[in-house]
Scaffold this motif. Sequence first.
Motif, PDB file in Angstrom:
ATOM      1  N   VAL A  83     -12.377  69.111 -17.199  1.00  0.00           N
ATOM      2  CA  VAL A  83     -12.935  68.551 -18.433  1.00  0.00           C
ATOM      3  C   VAL A  83     -13.939  69.505 -19.088  1.00  0.00           C
ATOM      4  O   VAL A  83     -14.725  69.094 -19.935  1.00  0.00           O
ATOM      5  N   SER A  86     -13.818  69.333 -22.855  1.00  0.00           N
ATOM      6  CA  SER A  86     -13.638  67.988 -23.395  1.00  0.00           C
ATOM      7  C   SER A  86     -14.988  67.338 -23.676  1.00  0.00           C
ATOM      8  O   SER A  86     -15.869  67.316 -22.814  1.00  0.00           O
ATOM      9  N   HIS A  89     -15.001  62.382 -21.077  1.00  0.00           N
ATOM     10  CA  HIS A  89     -14.413  62.545 -19.754  1.00  0.00           C
ATOM     11  C   HIS A  89     -13.493  61.364 -19.434  1.00  0.00           C
ATOM     12  O   HIS A  89     -13.907  60.204 -19.547  1.00  0.00           O
ATOM     13  N   ASN A 412      -6.078  68.246 -29.797  1.00  0.00           N
ATOM     14  CA  ASN A 412      -6.641  67.497 -28.671  1.00  0.00           C
ATOM     15  C   ASN A 412      -5.486  67.192 -27.727  1.00  0.00           C
ATOM     16  O   ASN A 412      -4.563  66.452 -28.080  1.00  0.00           O
ATOM     17  N   VAL A 431      -7.997  68.864 -19.825  1.00  0.00           N
ATOM     18  CA  VAL A 431      -8.144  68.107 -21.073  1.00  0.00           C
ATOM     19  C   VAL A 431      -8.912  68.948 -22.080  1.00  0.00           C
ATOM     20  O   VAL A 431     -10.011  69.435 -21.796  1.00  0.00           O
ATOM     21  N   HIS A 432      -8.318  69.108 -23.248  1.00  0.00           N
ATOM     22  CA  HIS A 432      -8.969  69.766 -24.377  1.00  0.00           C
ATOM     23  C   HIS A 432      -9.201  68.682 -25.421  1.00  0.00           C
ATOM     24  O   HIS A 432      -8.248  68.176 -26.019  1.00  0.00           O
ATOM     25  N   TYR A 433     -10.449  68.327 -25.640  1.00  0.00           N
ATOM     26  CA  TYR A 433     -10.738  67.239 -26.587  1.00  0.00           C
ATOM     27  C   TYR A 433     -12.060  67.508 -27.284  1.00  0.00           C
ATOM     28  O   TYR A 433     -13.111  67.564 -26.638  1.00  0.00           O
ATOM     29  N   LYS A 434     -11.997  67.665 -28.580  1.00  0.00           N
ATOM     30  CA  LYS A 434     -13.190  67.816 -29.401  1.00  0.00           C
ATOM     31  C   LYS A 434     -13.232  66.684 -30.422  1.00  0.00           C
ATOM     32  O   LYS A 434     -12.245  66.423 -31.107  1.00  0.00           O
TER      33      LYS A 434
END
Length: 544
Positions: A83, A86, A89, A412, A431-434
């Motif tokens: 994470v 990210s 989480h 994402n 996980v790639h999340y912005k």
Amino acid sequence: MSIGPNGVRTEIDALVIGAGPSGVTAARMLAESGFKVTVLEQGEWPNVADYPSDKLERELLAAGAWNPNPNRRKGPSDYPINVKDSDVHPFMYNGVGGSSVLFWAEWPRFIPSDFRVKSVDGIADDWPITYEDLQPYYEMVDELIGVSGLGGYPAYPPGQGPPQPPLPIGKAGRLAAETFNKLGIGWWPGTSAILSQPSGDRGACARWGTCSNGCPEGAKASFDVAMWPGALAAGVNLVTGARVREVAVSDQGLATGATWIDRAGTEQHTSAPVVIICANGIGTPRLLQLSTSSRFPDGLANSSGYVGRNLMMHPVVSVLGEYDRDIEPWVGPEAHPIWSMHYAETDLSRGFRRGAKWSSVVHQGPVALLELFADLPLSERSGVAGHELVERLSGRCYELAASIEDLPVFDNRVTLDPDLVDSDGIPAPKVHYKMSDESRRCIDWNVDRLVEVHEAAGALSTKRVEWMPESGWHLLGTARCGDDPATSVVDGFGRSHDVPNLFIFDGSVFVTSSSVNPTPTVTAFALRGAEHLIETAADQRMPL
């Protein structure tokens, strides 16, 4: 042929991967229609006697072995998740019943516009189905698991109300409701997957207020309690401790079953003419990306390139209000005594599109309170200062929370980590999340409004919690449904565009996220998809 318990070879008609809400809902529907179904679950049956909920050391247990974050829990059934890139989480529980074992049992449906965001607001995409398509399945799941609430909420079209009366809203819920009335904000008693009256061998809610730590009464509809007994009675074969490594395919590009690792580390294989994946919005794209072959070099069912893309996780924000009187914030249910969709749809004067679901939240113990003040220096939230803070707030505060609609962003995504592996050596997900700018504007606006509600109610002080990284319960969008195979992974019934005997029924099929909790829509979609599979079984393509 497949390998069942104790190595017995059995004929099966469908193999389901994942024993959570969508998996057991589909399995039960199929079995009750005469299908022979096997479900593979990497976790075990949760032991009710081990639940933290009714124990004095509850908050300490919930921080360890019962932590919803698998990176903190680190159980034998869990896999690590990278994470580092990210903002939120992921949370999940791996076991029979899935994350419903630890969910708060809030049970709101999507509103009609949630399925038509592109048509209504010119952003994202429309679902290939409508609210009306899912409405009978929403109602059917409500009956199967026992949902409490009050019908007639104006946010929804007319239809059958919950089968049980609503739970009491408590003093904190009443305070919130009175203030909403004062400010002209619409609200409704909570709709919960919690029994307000006994049903069968399940007791009614005893209002422990510890729903997220497992319900000791069986009142909460965690799907190990509310759906699995019926599935087993219908003949579903459940295999626990089975970590699936790959979905196998034939030379013709049809799914032929799954290869999995048992608790002893031995590789097993279960063959089936139909495979249904219900491994959540992280586990499903992980498994599809693990299942590569010469025919599917970029992952199974991924000709569109959309597998793992458009991850949505619902950012959550809240404001704690302190009051000069006892409002019994420990009395359950834990969340959602009242809720509001007043600000769920677009009003461009606010500076963003779409909106948020509001709900009131209760507080059970000192750790939960102190976590809201994590931004303070340690000296102000520990030792004597920490005790004074808890003593001042205990019993005299409650939280208003806003769940932000998370719009899909193509970048994402969930990928396979090049280095991190689980305990069986299988590549772990990254996980790639912005958080989008749209979501941040929505957060800022809603936090300001939540503060205004507390102030209008006479709060002595407020504490803004504007961003919660540890809140990723809702894992959505990574194998989206749609009519166009170029921009989606499955159709409106969960059938893969690329692999016609492969189905996906979990939250990864979501096109948009709404602002509400997703499990009612996940299970309604699974029920509808399973019914369609049954109705079209005669035309189903299967491997030779």
